[in-house]
Design a protein around this motif. Structure first.
Motif, PDB file in Angstrom:
ATOM      1  N   VAL A 157     -21.726   2.229  25.202  1.00 15.14           N
ATOM      2  CA  VAL A 157     -20.608   2.587  24.129  1.00 15.14           C
ATOM      3  C   VAL A 157     -21.015   3.080  22.837  1.00 15.14           C
ATOM      4  O   VAL A 157     -22.063   2.271  22.024  1.00 15.14           O
ATOM      5  CB  VAL A 157     -19.628   1.186  23.998  1.00 15.14           C
ATOM      6  N   ILE A 158     -20.406   3.961  22.574  1.00 15.91           N
ATOM      7  CA  ILE A 158     -20.637   4.621  20.999  1.00 15.91           C
ATOM      8  C   ILE A 158     -19.461   4.347  20.406  1.00 15.91           C
ATOM      9  O   ILE A 158     -18.517   4.954  20.649  1.00 15.91           O
ATOM     10  CB  ILE A 158     -21.083   6.169  20.964  1.00 15.91           C
ATOM     11  N   THR A 170     -28.310  16.787  18.436  1.00  9.09           N
ATOM     12  CA  THR A 170     -28.860  16.123  19.218  1.00  9.09           C
ATOM     13  C   THR A 170     -28.001  15.207  20.172  1.00  9.09           C
ATOM     14  O   THR A 170     -28.262  14.959  21.113  1.00  9.09           O
ATOM     15  CB  THR A 170     -29.654  15.113  18.218  1.00  9.09           C
ATOM     16  N   VAL A 171     -26.929  14.721  19.632  1.00 11.84           N
ATOM     17  CA  VAL A 171     -25.910  13.740  20.273  1.00 11.84           C
ATOM     18  C   VAL A 171     -25.437  14.518  21.297  1.00 11.84           C
ATOM     19  O   VAL A 171     -25.216  14.059  22.398  1.00 11.84           O
ATOM     20  CB  VAL A 171     -24.777  13.183  19.124  1.00 11.84           C
ATOM     21  N   HIS A 172     -24.938  15.557  21.057  1.00 11.57           N
ATOM     22  CA  HIS A 172     -24.196  16.672  22.173  1.00 11.57           C
ATOM     23  C   HIS A 172     -25.327  16.642  23.169  1.00 11.57           C
ATOM     24  O   HIS A 172     -25.099  16.566  24.545  1.00 11.57           O
ATOM     25  CB  HIS A 172     -23.677  17.915  21.486  1.00 11.57           C
ATOM     26  N   GLY A 173     -26.304  17.229  22.654  1.00 18.60           N
ATOM     27  CA  GLY A 173     -27.421  17.328  23.806  1.00 18.60           C
ATOM     28  C   GLY A 173     -27.809  16.145  24.966  1.00 18.60           C
ATOM     29  O   GLY A 173     -27.859  16.300  26.174  1.00 18.60           O
ATOM     30  N   ILE A 226     -18.854   5.369  27.156  1.00 19.27           N
ATOM     31  CA  ILE A 226     -17.750   5.724  26.192  1.00 19.27           C
ATOM     32  C   ILE A 226     -18.337   6.007  24.797  1.00 19.27           C
ATOM     33  O   ILE A 226     -18.827   5.240  24.216  1.00 19.27           O
ATOM     34  CB  ILE A 226     -16.970   4.269  26.062  1.00 19.27           C
ATOM     35  N   ALA A 227     -17.874   7.342  24.663  1.00 19.67           N
ATOM     36  CA  ALA A 227     -18.219   7.944  23.330  1.00 19.67           C
ATOM     37  C   ALA A 227     -16.923   8.223  22.458  1.00 19.67           C
ATOM     38  O   ALA A 227     -16.135   9.056  22.908  1.00 19.67           O
ATOM     39  CB  ALA A 227     -19.061   9.263  23.619  1.00 19.67           C
ATOM     40  N   TYR A 228     -16.962   7.411  21.206  1.00 16.98           N
ATOM     41  CA  TYR A 228     -15.748   7.763  20.522  1.00 16.98           C
ATOM     42  C   TYR A 228     -16.048   8.382  19.220  1.00 16.98           C
ATOM     43  O   TYR A 228     -16.694   7.662  18.407  1.00 16.98           O
ATOM     44  CB  TYR A 228     -15.161   6.176  20.373  1.00 16.98           C
ATOM     45  N   ASN A 229     -15.677   9.505  19.019  1.00 13.53           N
ATOM     46  CA  ASN A 229     -16.085  10.354  17.965  1.00 13.53           C
ATOM     47  C   ASN A 229     -17.349  10.088  17.579  1.00 13.53           C
ATOM     48  O   ASN A 229     -18.024   9.818  16.577  1.00 13.53           O
ATOM     49  CB  ASN A 229     -15.241   9.785  16.768  1.00 13.53           C
ATOM     50  N   PRO A 230     -18.214  10.671  18.553  1.00  6.74           N
ATOM     51  CA  PRO A 230     -19.739  10.238  18.511  1.00  6.74           C
ATOM     52  C   PRO A 230     -20.303  11.076  17.609  1.00  6.74           C
ATOM     53  O   PRO A 230     -21.507  10.605  16.994  1.00  6.74           O
ATOM     54  CB  PRO A 230     -20.382  10.632  19.905  1.00  6.74           C
ATOM     55  N   THR A 231     -19.712  11.985  16.835  1.00  4.88           N
ATOM     56  CA  THR A 231     -20.557  12.738  15.867  1.00  4.88           C
ATOM     57  C   THR A 231     -19.651  12.935  14.620  1.00  4.88           C
ATOM     58  O   THR A 231     -19.875  13.806  13.718  1.00  4.88           O
ATOM     59  CB  THR A 231     -20.696  14.453  16.299  1.00  4.88           C
ATOM     60  N   LEU A 267     -29.593   6.609  16.128  1.00  5.81           N
ATOM     61  CA  LEU A 267     -29.925   5.132  16.692  1.00  5.81           C
ATOM     62  C   LEU A 267     -28.846   4.654  17.669  1.00  5.81           C
ATOM     63  O   LEU A 267     -29.272   4.044  18.545  1.00  5.81           O
ATOM     64  CB  LEU A 267     -30.248   4.484  15.643  1.00  5.81           C
ATOM     65  N   VAL A 268     -27.433   4.697  17.016  1.00  2.00           N
ATOM     66  CA  VAL A 268     -26.552   4.086  17.947  1.00  2.00           C
ATOM     67  C   VAL A 268     -26.240   4.827  19.153  1.00  2.00           C
ATOM     68  O   VAL A 268     -26.081   4.074  20.300  1.00  2.00           O
ATOM     69  CB  VAL A 268     -25.181   4.363  17.016  1.00  2.00           C
ATOM     70  N   VAL A 269     -26.326   5.961  19.284  1.00  2.02           N
ATOM     71  CA  VAL A 269     -26.390   6.969  20.581  1.00  2.02           C
ATOM     72  C   VAL A 269     -27.550   6.439  21.363  1.00  2.02           C
ATOM     73  O   VAL A 269     -27.340   6.097  22.386  1.00  2.02           O
ATOM     74  CB  VAL A 269     -26.064   8.311  20.201  1.00  2.02           C
ATOM     75  N   GLY A 270     -28.645   6.602  20.769  1.00  3.33           N
ATOM     76  CA  GLY A 270     -29.772   6.026  21.393  1.00  3.33           C
ATOM     77  C   GLY A 270     -29.692   4.717  22.265  1.00  3.33           C
ATOM     78  O   GLY A 270     -30.297   4.540  23.192  1.00  3.33           O
ATOM     79  N   ARG A 271     -29.153   3.657  21.411  1.00  2.00           N
ATOM     80  CA  ARG A 271     -28.985   2.279  21.773  1.00  2.00           C
ATOM     81  C   ARG A 271     -28.302   2.263  23.192  1.00  2.00           C
ATOM     82  O   ARG A 271     -28.345   1.680  24.187  1.00  2.00           O
ATOM     83  CB  ARG A 271     -28.410   1.416  20.582  1.00  2.00           C
ATOM     84  N   ALA A 272     -27.214   3.224  23.051  1.00  4.17           N
ATOM     85  CA  ALA A 272     -26.163   3.178  24.135  1.00  4.17           C
ATOM     86  C   ALA A 272     -26.724   3.888  25.502  1.00  4.17           C
ATOM     87  O   ALA A 272     -26.423   3.621  26.518  1.00  4.17           O
ATOM     88  CB  ALA A 272     -24.983   3.886  23.655  1.00  4.17           C
ATOM     89  N   LEU A 273     -27.648   4.929  25.243  1.00  4.90           N
ATOM     90  CA  LEU A 273     -28.086   5.817  26.103  1.00  4.90           C
ATOM     91  C   LEU A 273     -29.198   5.440  26.926  1.00  4.90           C
ATOM     92  O   LEU A 273     -29.761   6.089  27.843  1.00  4.90           O
ATOM     93  CB  LEU A 273     -27.805   7.324  25.814  1.00  4.90           C
ATOM     94  N   ILE A 274     -30.172   4.758  26.232  1.00  3.87           N
ATOM     95  CA  ILE A 274     -31.712   4.524  26.607  1.00  3.87           C
ATOM     96  C   ILE A 274     -31.799   3.896  27.848  1.00  3.87           C
ATOM     97  O   ILE A 274     -32.947   4.434  28.747  1.00  3.87           O
ATOM     98  CB  ILE A 274     -32.397   3.802  25.419  1.00  3.87           C
ATOM     99  N   ASP A 275     -30.837   3.267  28.323  1.00  2.94           N
ATOM    100  CA  ASP A 275     -31.125   2.570  29.572  1.00  2.94           C
ATOM    101  C   ASP A 275     -30.197   3.307  30.711  1.00  2.94           C
ATOM    102  O   ASP A 275     -30.475   2.583  31.885  1.00  2.94           O
ATOM    103  CB  ASP A 275     -30.357   1.005  29.667  1.00  2.94           C
ATOM    104  N   ASN A 276     -30.175   4.499  30.401  1.00  3.93           N
ATOM    105  CA  ASN A 276     -29.530   5.517  31.415  1.00  3.93           C
ATOM    106  C   ASN A 276     -28.273   4.761  31.813  1.00  3.93           C
ATOM    107  O   ASN A 276     -28.182   4.315  33.343  1.00  3.93           O
ATOM    108  CB  ASN A 276     -30.337   5.755  32.553  1.00  3.93           C
ATOM    109  N   PRO A 277     -27.173   4.299  31.133  1.00  2.00           N
ATOM    110  CA  PRO A 277     -25.998   3.612  31.795  1.00  2.00           C
ATOM    111  C   PRO A 277     -25.391   4.467  32.842  1.00  2.00           C
ATOM    112  O   PRO A 277     -25.412   5.832  32.664  1.00  2.00           O
ATOM    113  CB  PRO A 277     -25.117   3.433  30.623  1.00  2.00           C
TER     114      PRO A 277
END
Lengths: 446, 338
Positions: A283-284, A385-388, A370-375, A356-366
């Protein structure tokens, strides 16, 4: 923070101040408005400089007119002349096209309206220059249009407006001049007619803009199934599906049920209806500083949030070496720029905190993201970076729910877009055939 | 020990010394004579040191408990009531069991911890399920605890041999062994120090402590990360009360050797100051408890030798807490407008 910066803003002009997060824009605004002090140099003000902050400084439990006249209350003997105050606020609103009920309480108002109150409060003090710090960060497309109409009216009245932003669309649509700040230095300043969008973007990040990976067609199995979801007061009978390797964009004006949708899918709020989703969810959250991080803690401790039990590997004791390695991996892969992983998170710029928040949500390959206004509120480089990373997660086969208030972001990333208004879905656009006008109309449908 | 808590301790010490000098001058006592009497009273001999250590122990247990709650974002100001209920249960168990001394003492401490935990958990449960403000509920539970204890010891549980409102005396074998013979310094002190080390370990090194701290530091972020705030409220208050209750057990088994409603002259309140002066860091709290313990016993000597009223010491303690609390906000002023 700032080094030998000079800046002028003239009566009746719209001057855009652009730059990445951490470039020093807000600091410069604070110094110009006299809220912060500079180590050297001088500021000449011809009249008052008003500053509207990115994070509003209103008193939630007071009503609109009370906020506007605060510090300048019209008096009648020892009491406030309420009638005069209300009339004053109403007339001020009419003059600038800022339509607000003077008796509404700020806590009841949506973000767009709060910003009008904030504007009114500054305008009540008759500024000759008005500085707006990221004024459109939280606004819907319609509200953005109204804001710039108000700004146009201000400039007609001879007020100089300095708009701090990193949205180049707005700069090129409305500004007369643009100043680009990078790492506390002015790197570019020109009338808008004499510069291109690409030149401004390059000046902001000091290099080429990273490109995002291309889309690939998706036909994965459905991972997320939502049937007849209802959250009292927010969502009625909402159904949607997201397949593996698909980004489903949710377009809508803020406050139309997006938060309840995200919370219900994350398991944070009670709901009726059925939600089937994979167990591993990243979750972001929408509001970084309140919902996602603990600003005073180190990057390592923040990277652990939500996985602290896993970090103890079945015992009570957290494996610090492993936690540090995990944090270092996030910092490395998601390009978080920091002096040290032991530094307090608050010392990082907003964009780097968000990475860091995005990384924490994605690092374990979920399997589900759920990305809420991620940028929201972060700069071009961090946004890329976040979009990529979201696209990379999608290409790995994750199902992604992308809620955003920015149509450009939804158009760039989504495989499919649904429009939400008043807690129900109003339309769906698939195969990346997105019609901006139709979506805009559905967003405000009753 | 963190830099912040070291700074708080230094400021506290200097501030207290300055305030004490003022109190002495106001009582027409030379600060040299006064401090001499004070330090003799706190550290001058075996008996004096033992008194200081006894007060230190009595403050340390509830202060550690308060630190748990505060770190979890809960303002537990009910340590006094939790201490009393813990002491009551400990004093009751102590007169009801017939086992060898070691298990008996263990049972007394466990009973104290349970009693305190129960009393703390009431406020935690009200917070978790009803959203009741813990400041108010813990404060009110102090009064309920005092009245409940008074009722029980004057009524149903009153000792047949007792002169006043108190329980029977514990068997002599259950009295806590002393560290220094014929004094009130008992093995409760090393137990409290052990608790401090354990608490530090739990808070800093375990996932459980991480959850408590995260919930205290940023509740919304913690909730969204899957940490149950209601569970934290319930358990942090229970742990907090358990430590305060162990303090009650230590007083019962180590000093009075029976439960009595006059068990604590407000240790549960002074402990709030101890916890804050210690910057909510368990090991710093041990030092803070020693300082306050010295203030307690040295203050008595000061009153006897130099006619500086002991109340002046309590005023100084109050001013110290006020100053430390204010410091946070004074310090924040420069950065508040961004």
């Amino acid at each position: 923070m700032l080094d030998d910066v000079d800046l002028t803003c003239e009566a009746g002009e719209i001057h855009a101040l652009v730059g990445e997060n951490g470039a020093g824009k807000s600091t410069l605004a604070g110094i110009a408005a006299g809220e912060l002090s500079a180590d050297a140099g001088e500021i000449e003000r011809d009249g008052r400089i008003g500053l509207v902050h990115q994070h509003f400084a209103l008193i939630d439990r007071l009503c609109v007119w009370e906020n506007v006249v605060l510090g300048n209350e019209p008096r009648r003997l020892a009491t406030i002349d309420r009638h005069a105050a209300r009339t004053f606020v109403r007339e001020l609103g009419e003059r600038y096209g800022l339509d607000v009920d003077p008796d509404a309480y700020v806590e009841d108002l949506p973000v767009g309206i709060r910003q009008r109150v904030e504007l009114l409060r500054e305008l009540a003090r008759n500024p000759s220059i008005l500085i707006l710090d990221e004024p459109t960060a939280a606004l819907s497309p319609g509200e953005v249009g109204r804001l710039f109409a108000t700004i146009a009216r201000l400039t007609e009245n001879g007020v100089g407006v300095l708009v701090i932003t990193h949205k180049l669309d707005e700069v090129f649509a409305h500004a007369g001049r643009v100043t680009v700040l990078r790492r506390g230095i002015v790197v570019e300043r020109r009338p808008i007619a004499e510069i291109t969008r690409e030149q401004v973007a390059r000046a902001m990040i000091g290099g080429e803009i990273p490109s995002i990976p291309a889309h690939q067609p998706t036909d994965g199995p459905v991972l997320v199934r939502v049937e007849a979801l209802a959250v009292p007061g927010a969502i009625e009978h909402l159904s949607l599906r997201i397949a593996a390797g698909e980004i489903l964009g949710v377009a809508g004006v803020e406050g139309n049920g997006q938060s309840a949708l995200a919370d219900a899918l994350a398991g944070l709020t009670p709901f009726r209806g059925s939600v089937e989703r994979p167990a591993r969810v990243g979750v972001i959250p929408q509001d970084r500083l309140v919902e996602a991080v603990i600003p005073g803690w180190s990057l390592v401790e923040n990277a652990m949030l939500g996985r602290e039990r896993a970090a103890a590997k079945g015992s009570w004791r957290i494996d610090r070496a492993a936690a540090r390695a995990q944090c270092a991996a996030i910092v490395e892969r998601f390009d978080v720029r920091t002096a040290s992983i032991d530094a307090p998170l608050a010392t990082l710029s907003g964009g780097n905190q968000q990475k860091l928040v995005v990384g924490r949500a994605l690092i374990d390959n979920p399997e589900f993201v759920i990305a809420y206004n991620p940028t929201r509120g972060i700069d071009i480089g961090a946004t890329a970076t976040v979009h990529g990373e979201l696209l990379a997660a999608r290409n790995r086969g994750a199902a992604i729910l992308l809620i955003s208030f920015e149509l450009d972001e939804l158009f760039a990333l989504s495989d499919r877009i649904v429009v939400i208004a008043r807690g129900t879905l109003r339309g769906e656009f698939s195969d990346r055939r997105f019609d901006r006008d139709a979506i805009g109309r559905l967003m405000v449908s009753a | 020990m963190k830099h912040e808590s070291a700074k708080a301790l230094l400021i506290g010490t200097l501030g207290v010394a300055a305030a004490m000098s003022l109190a002495m001058i106001a009582s027409h006592v030379s600060p040299i004579v006064g401090f001499n009497a004070f330090f003799y009273g706190a550290f001058g001999g075996k008996q004096e040191i033992a008194e200081t250590l006894a007060s230190t122990t009595a403050l340390l247990f509830p202060a550690l408990g308060i630190a748990i709650a505060f770190r979890a974002g809960l303002f537990n100001i009910g340590a006094e009531g939790q201490l009393l209920v813990g002491g009551l249960l400990a004093g009751w168990i102590g007169t009801r069991i017939d086992v060898p001394p070691a298990p008996a003492i263990a049972a007394i401490f466990i009973a104290g911890a349970l009693g305190g935990a129960l009393w703390g958990a009431i406020a935690g449960w009200l917070k978790a399920t009803r959203g009741a403000n813990e400041v108010i509920s813990t404060l009110m539970l102090n009064f309920i605890a005092a009245s409940l204890a008074l009722y029980l010891v004057t009524g149903p549980l009153r000792a047949p041999d007792a002169a006043g409102p108190e329980l029977s005396l514990l068997p002599h074998a259950y009295w806590l062994p002393t560290l220094l013979s014929h004094t009130r310094a008992t093995i409760a002190l090393p137990i409290a120090l052990l608790a401090a080390f354990a608490l530090r370990y739990v808070l800093d090194r375990t996932w459980y402590g991480y959850r408590l701290r995260a919930a205290g530091e940023a509740p919304e972020a913690a909730r969204r990360a899957g940490i149950s705030l209601s569970r934290v409220a319930l358990w942090a208050m229970a742990w907090s009360g358990a430590l305060a209750g162990m303090g009650g057990a230590a007083l019962v088994a180590g000093e009075l050797h029976r439960f009595n409603t006059q068990l604590s002259p407000g240790y549960g309140f002074i402990a709030i100051a101890v916890a804050l002066v210690g910057g909510l860091e368990p090991l710093a709290i041990c030092l803070a408890a020693l300082a306050f313990g010295a203030l307690e016993s040295g203050g008595l000597a000061l009153q006897a030798a130099a006619a500086v009223p002991k109340d002046a010491i309590h005023v100084i303690e109050g001013v110290l807490v006020f100053a430390l609390a204010a410091r946070r906000y004074l310090g924040a002023r420069g950065t508040a407008t961004r």
